[in-house]
Design an enzyme around this catalytic site. Structure first.
Site, PDB file in Angstrom:
ATOM      1  N   CYS A 157     -11.433   1.771   5.687  1.00 24.60           N
ATOM      2  CA  CYS A 157     -12.166   2.809   4.847  1.00 24.60           C
ATOM      3  C   CYS A 157     -13.818   2.383   5.699  1.00 24.60           C
ATOM      4  O   CYS A 157     -14.378   2.892   6.566  1.00 24.60           O
ATOM      5  CB  CYS A 157     -11.839   3.215   3.861  1.00 24.60           C
ATOM      6  SG  CYS A 157     -11.639   5.173   2.919  1.00 24.60           S
ATOM      7  N   HIS A 205      -6.153   3.637   5.664  1.00 27.20           N
ATOM      8  CA  HIS A 205      -5.857   2.758   4.841  1.00 27.20           C
ATOM      9  C   HIS A 205      -3.786   1.999   4.836  1.00 27.20           C
ATOM     10  O   HIS A 205      -3.000   2.259   4.060  1.00 27.20           O
ATOM     11  CB  HIS A 205      -5.985   3.507   3.230  1.00 27.20           C
ATOM     12  CG  HIS A 205      -6.605   3.926   3.012  1.00 27.20           C
ATOM     13  ND1 HIS A 205      -7.859   3.063   1.913  1.00 27.20           N
ATOM     14  CD2 HIS A 205      -7.569   4.497   2.583  1.00 27.20           C
ATOM     15  CE1 HIS A 205      -8.805   3.204   1.588  1.00 27.20           C
ATOM     16  NE2 HIS A 205      -9.023   4.315   2.430  1.00 27.20           N
ATOM     17  N   GLU A 208      -3.175  -0.974   3.555  1.00 25.80           N
ATOM     18  CA  GLU A 208      -2.630  -1.212   2.194  1.00 25.80           C
ATOM     19  C   GLU A 208      -1.787  -0.134   1.517  1.00 25.80           C
ATOM     20  O   GLU A 208      -1.263  -0.317   0.699  1.00 25.80           O
ATOM     21  CB  GLU A 208      -3.091  -1.980   1.265  1.00 25.80           C
ATOM     22  CG  GLU A 208      -4.304  -0.396   0.053  1.00 25.80           C
ATOM     23  CD  GLU A 208      -5.590   0.252   1.262  1.00 25.80           C
ATOM     24  OE1 GLU A 208      -6.038   1.320   0.826  1.00 25.80           O
ATOM     25  OE2 GLU A 208      -5.863  -0.366   2.214  1.00 25.80           O
TER      26      GLU A 208
END
EC number: 6.3.5.5
Length: 375
Positions: free
Chosen positions: A265, A348, A350
């Protein structure tokens, strides 16, 4: 309690506050996720923004400490069509209204979120003000226009830590660096993680890959990284305009010449700058957990979690291979340096919230460190 939402272009909607009286302002954006509101609220990348959820009912499963992505709520305000006041979930510890009240954040409901989302999509994300105190829409519009633009704002200073810390698996733990360097505690590769507003699930997944981590503030210099004996570097997500972080970009340029480096990001954007590229503001940003991305190295399509209002200009980079693109608008979603162990993604991997299609990024980084640093 009656509340007004006024945007800088004169667009005004009426709703109700479910957190009591108050007034706040920020950049109005929309998030297309059906769930994951607690992760959204506690994501530091949302600092300075008022988030409108497009899904019509929010709050029905309450809030739990297990789903926090940082230690506090970072959004300026939370905008929903309907807020559930009585959650039903065995994990729930507190209702959404009480949670927002505890953190001093305004929440409003009864807003025509479809109309607001359509307006922002057509005209772009823009400054706005929410108030239960001012009843004159024209005055609120003027207050919205007086707010600073997201472009040119360094919001990392609002969310980044002041000192290094370690991750204990659940929460950050303070650490004091000795004059001679750092006492590493694990057996894995020694990884310095730059916290520009990191989500905790990034730390969880890096820990799962076996890294021995030291998390550091943005002011940590390349010389400091060398002094602690690091073997790799990771750059986190965070809020605001990446172009404002000129000192950090200069240090990252040095780090990328020396260490295996990865970014997510904002970290992706800062690496783009450090490698000679530039960033630009997106019209309304990418916010949600249903954005399609193509991994050009495998041909695989991934549904990704995203939260960014800026992106790296895909035509501004040289000496890199484009690894990922956004299938909605063709913007850059990932790159790898052609000759150095440097990789980054805009989305993202994650998740939290969102699907796990891109989670392989952490294993890819671990393998890159193993090959480049021999550890």
């Amino acid at each position: 309690m009656r509340a007004l939402l006024a945007l800088e272009d004169g667009f005004v909607l009426e709703g109700r506050s479910f957190t009591g009286p108050g007034e706040t302002g920020g950049e109005a954006i929309f998030n297309t996720g059906m769930t994951g509101y607690q992760e959204v609220l506690t994501d530091p990348s949302y600092a300075g923004q008022m988030v409108c959820m497009t899904y019509p009912l929010v709050g029905n499963y309450g809030v739990t400490r297990e789903d926090m992505e940082s230690g506090k709520v970072h959004v300026e305000a939370f905008i929903v069509k309907e807020c559930c006041k009585v959650p039903s979930n065995w994990r729930s510890e507190i209702s959404l209204p009480d949670y927002l009240k505890r953190h001093g954040v305004m929440g409003i409901e009864g807003i025509d979120t479809r109309a607001l989302t359509r307006h922002l999509r057509i005209h772009g994300a823009m400054r706005g003000v929410i108030s239960t105190q001012e009843t004159d829409p024209a005055r609120l519009v003027e207050r919205a226009r007086a707010l600073p633009s997201m472009e040119g704002q360094n919001l990392v200073t609002r969310v980044a830590p002041a000192a290094p810390y370690r991750w204990d698996g659940e929460r950050p733990q303070a650490v004091t660096l000795e004059p001679g360097g750092c006492a590493w505690v694990g057996k894995g590769p020694r990884l310095v993680v730059y916290d520009f507003g990191i989500k905790w699930n990034i730390l969880r997944l890096l820990a799962q890959q076996g890294f021995d981590m030291l998390v550091v503030p943005p002011s940590f210099k390349a010389a400091d990284v060398a002094a602690v004996g690091a073997q790799a570097v990771f750059l986190s997500n965070g809020p605001g305009d990446p172009a404002t972080l000129k000192d950090e970009i200069a240090e990252i340029a040095k780090l990328a010449q020396t260490y295996p480096t990865a970014g997510i990001c904002l970290g992706h954007q800062l690496l783009g700058h450090a490698l000679g590229g530039r960033t630009m503001k997106l019209k309304f940003g990418h916010h949600g957990c249903n954005h399609p991305v193509k991994d050009l190295t495998t041909g695989r399509i991934e549904i990704s979690s995203q939260n960014h209002g800026f992106c790296v200009d895909i035509d501004s980079l040289t000496d890199v291979e484009i690894t990922h693109v956004n299938l909605n608008d063709g913007t850059l979603e990932g790159f790898a340096h052609k000759t150095k162990p440097v990789i980054a993604v805009q989305h993202h991997p994650e998740a939290s919230p969102g699907p796990n299609d891109s989670r392989y990024f952490f294993a890819r980084f671990r393998n890159m460190v193993r090959e480049a640093a021999g550890c």
